[in-house]
Design a protein around this motif. Structure first.
Motif, PDB file in Angstrom:
ATOM      1  N   ALA A 249       5.050  19.403  41.325  1.00  0.00           N
ATOM      2  CA  ALA A 249       6.401  18.969  41.688  1.00  0.00           C
ATOM      3  C   ALA A 249       6.358  17.898  42.765  1.00  0.00           C
ATOM      4  N   ALA A 250       7.239  16.917  42.623  1.00  0.00           N
ATOM      5  CA  ALA A 250       7.327  15.831  43.605  1.00  0.00           C
ATOM      6  C   ALA A 250       8.300  16.196  44.712  1.00  0.00           C
ATOM      7  N   SER A 251       7.908  15.858  45.938  1.00  0.00           N
ATOM      8  CA  SER A 251       8.811  16.039  47.076  1.00  0.00           C
ATOM      9  C   SER A 251       8.526  14.955  48.125  1.00  0.00           C
ATOM     10  N   GLY A 252       8.219  13.761  47.644  1.00  0.00           N
ATOM     11  CA  GLY A 252       7.965  12.645  48.552  1.00  0.00           C
ATOM     12  C   GLY A 252       6.580  12.644  49.172  1.00  0.00           C
ATOM     13  N   GLN A 253       5.626  13.358  48.554  1.00  0.00           N
ATOM     14  CA  GLN A 253       4.276  13.423  49.101  1.00  0.00           C
ATOM     15  C   GLN A 253       3.612  12.038  49.078  1.00  0.00           C
ATOM     16  N   SER A 254       2.813  11.790  50.110  1.00  0.00           N
ATOM     17  CA  SER A 254       2.016  10.571  50.168  1.00  0.00           C
ATOM     18  C   SER A 254       0.620  10.865  49.633  1.00  0.00           C
ATOM     19  N   TYR A 255       0.000   9.839  49.080  1.00  0.00           N
ATOM     20  CA  TYR A 255      -1.380   9.966  48.614  1.00  0.00           C
ATOM     21  C   TYR A 255      -2.088   8.637  48.804  1.00  0.00           C
TER      22      TYR A 255
END
Length: 132
Positions: free
Chosen positions: A92-98
């Protein structure tokens, strides 16, 4: 031909899909990391629309290599991204940085890119964006 590849990546970093498409042949073969081969500019544009909806990415630390004769090229870079919207089958996406290393390989003819193949470590990306 490195100027064509550089223009492609400059357009990518500017979020300029039309600029990317201008660098491609009409029958470009797009080899997606761990995905299917998509043929043609229309399929490439559809892929870009999907990616732009789910991810915001900038490429840095770019090194472009050209094979003798100008018919093949490669690039190594770092993908700096934000996961904006959940992509099917992924965490799920929640604004994570990578941030992960990646590479692309190209065939070129008559100043246009006829093949784009991109590789990155999907397991590393999943680890970076997974919660907990």
């Amino acid at each position: 031909m490195t100027q064509t590849v550089q223009a492609y990546f400059d357009a990518f970093n500017a979020g300029d899909v039309a600029g990317m498409l201008a660098c491609l042949s009409d029958d470009v073969a797009h080899h997606v990391n761990e995905g299917q081969i998509r043929v043609g500019k229309e399929k490439f544009a559809e892929f870009c629309a999907h990616m732009n909806r789910c991810y915001r990415e900038t490429l840095t630390d770019m090194v472009i290599f050209e094979a003798e004769g100008g018919t093949r090229a490669a690039a190594e870079y770092i993908v700096n991204g934000t996961y904006l919207e959940t992509d099917a089958g992924l965490p799920a996406a929640s604004g994570q940085s990578y941030r992960l290393p990646a590479g692309s390989f190209f065939d070129l003819k008559d100043g246009k890119i006829t093949r784009v193949t991109t590789y990155y470590n999907l397991a590393d990306w999943v680890k970076q964006v997974s919660n907990g």
